[in-house]
Design an enzyme around this catalytic site. Structure first.
Site, PDB file in Angstrom:
ATOM      1  CB  CYS A  58      -0.930   0.008   1.215  1.00  0.00           C
ATOM      2  SG  CYS A  58      -0.069  -0.105   2.794  1.00  0.00           S
ATOM      3  CG  PHE A 119      10.170  -4.915  10.989  1.00  0.00           C
ATOM      4  CD1 PHE A 119      11.397  -4.902  10.350  1.00  0.00           C
ATOM      5  CD2 PHE A 119      10.072  -4.342  12.246  1.00  0.00           C
ATOM      6  CE1 PHE A 119      12.504  -4.324  10.941  1.00  0.00           C
ATOM      7  CE2 PHE A 119      11.170  -3.761  12.859  1.00  0.00           C
ATOM      8  CZ  PHE A 119      12.402  -3.750  12.198  1.00  0.00           C
ATOM      9  CB  THR A 194      -9.859 -11.094   3.729  1.00  0.00           C
ATOM     10  OG1 THR A 194      -9.618 -11.412   2.349  1.00  0.00           O
ATOM     11  CG2 THR A 194     -11.251 -11.518   4.124  1.00  0.00           C
TER      12      THR A 194
END
Length: 422
Positions: A58, A119, A194
């Site tokens: 993202c 991370f 999800t």
């Protein structure tokens, strides 16, 4: 700082864009799903590229690979996305050889994350390498580099507190909900999709809100049920999306769709609704803002969270950088040894030819010539000579480029320059 060229024909590049210069809309145009990454690998292989790593989250989309010019990688990326080369160049960064290596270390260890110490990217690097390997697009260089970055990431997690405390996009989402929705335990919450951030948000919501009114919808019900089973959520069919949105007080959108899946038409025009869009590309249409009852918050706004936990993490950056420097140094030493190996091996072969010629000459000339003993002595001398050359090349004060050229010239060696990818 010395550059580490991978061959006389190509260099190692990192090309990409991230949250630093590209907004969510632009990042969405260049985001890659698994089928797109597979196509990139196929196309790159067809064009003769023999090493490529693709990462898309993202926050960023990046390609790491070998090329004569970075434009080759840029075009491969743009051909599989909705963005143009011109749009890419406006917000892109390009790193070459040593700088590209350093960039992957910084990304993989959470120092370049939108929220410091997050991370999640390391799993993307592992998945990217897996997909590259599936298409035979890895090589010893990429494998060693990825393993080194993973090693540095593990050490930073174990030896520092860079990732300590609950600070992540998912946690920021929950904090936003808790701060802006009164009596959250009594509200209806709908999770649509999800995606990993959505799942983490859901887990944090359950933990911090004590809410039992959480419903999950996904295009594939089986995936929804797998997540719901873990958290004891209610699952509804995708066909029930509109009525469920109209019942919701909070809507968390975390799908992987390439186009918006939630629009104004799905929303009750009067009931107050908070929407968190955790998807890239954006999955909530901007037209929802036409409704006065709707509040829309996107991933980038949530990522601007700054609190005591984040400030404390900054204290551990120097220690993390020391670990990266140490692991990267080991990788670069290995890389140098790969560079020297073809010359040393070629030198060894040349000396063996000389040895064979001399043994053949003396075996014919001397009646009592002990060929076995001559072989043993000659091999030991060859070993000592090549070791001396190798030690010289590894000395930091020597100029390896000139030394390599001189050795090749003196012994008239023919070297395969594709040293790092073989």
């Amino acid at each position: 700082m010395r550059n580490y060229h991978v061959s006389k024909h190509s260099s190692f590049y990192a090309i990409g864009l991230s949250y630093k210069k590209a907004d969510a809309h632009t990042r969405g145009k260049f985001s890659l799903d698994v089928p797109a990454i597979d196509e990139i690998m196929k196309n790159a292989k067809a064009q003769g590229t023999d090493g490529l790593l693709a990462i898309s989250t993202c926050n960023r989309t990046e390609l790491f690979g070998f090329a004569q010019h970075p434009y080759q990688l840029i075009k491969i990326l743009c051909d599989q996305t909705q963005g143009t080369v011109e749009e890419f160049q406006e917000v892109a960064y390009i790193y070459k050889n040593h700088n590209a290596i350093s960039h992957l270390f910084k990304v993989g260890t959470g120092l370049d994350s939108q929220i410091l110490g997050d991370f999640e990217i390391i799993s993307q690097i592992k998945q990217g390498f897996y997909r590259a390997k599936k298409h035979d697009m890895t090589n010893p260089f990429l494998e060693r580099l990825c393993n080194s970055v993973i090693q540095a990431s593990k050490r930073i997690k174990n030896e520092t507190e860079l990732s300590s405390g609950a600070t992540s996009v998912a946690f920021a989402s929950v904090r936003y909900i808790l701060d802006n929705v009164p009596n959250i335990s009594e509200k209806n919450i709908l999770l649509f999709g999800t995606g990993k951030i959505g799942r983490n948000t859901c887990e944090n919501l359950i933990k911090h809100s004590e809410n039992s009114h959480i419903t999950l919808i996904n295009r594939t019900r089986q995936k929804a049920e797998a997540v719901a089973g873990k958290f004891k959520l209610t699952v509804k069919d995708y066909a029930e999306l509109q009525p469920e949105i109209r019942k919701a007080d909070v809507l968390v959108v975390a799908t992987g769709a390439q186009l918006p899946t939630v629009s104004k038409a799905l929303i009750h025009p009067k009931k107050p609704l908070l929407i968190l869009d955790l998807s890239v590309p954006k999955n909530v249409s901007d037209d929802v803002l036409d409704l006065e009852n709707v509040s829309l918050v996107h991933l980038d706004q949530l990522s601007q969270v700054t609190d005591e936990t984040l400030e404390r993490r900054k204290e551990f950056i120097p220690h993390a950088e020391e670990i990266i420097s140490h692991v990267k140094s080991d990788f670069l030493k290995w890389l140098e040894s790969r560079k020297f190996a073809p010359v040393i091996n070629a030198l060894k072969e040349k000396l063996k030819v000389m040895k064979a010629e001399e043994i053949d000459f003396h075996s014919k000339k001397l009646n009592d010539f002990d060929q076995n003993q001559a072989e043993i002595i000659s091999d030991r001398i060859i070993q000592k000579i090549t070791k001396q050359f190798a030690n010289h090349l590894r000395k930091s004060e020597s100029d390896p480029e000139n030394s390599l050229a001189l050795i090749q010239e003196i012994f008239q060696l023919e070297i395969d320059s594709e040293w790092v990818k073989s």
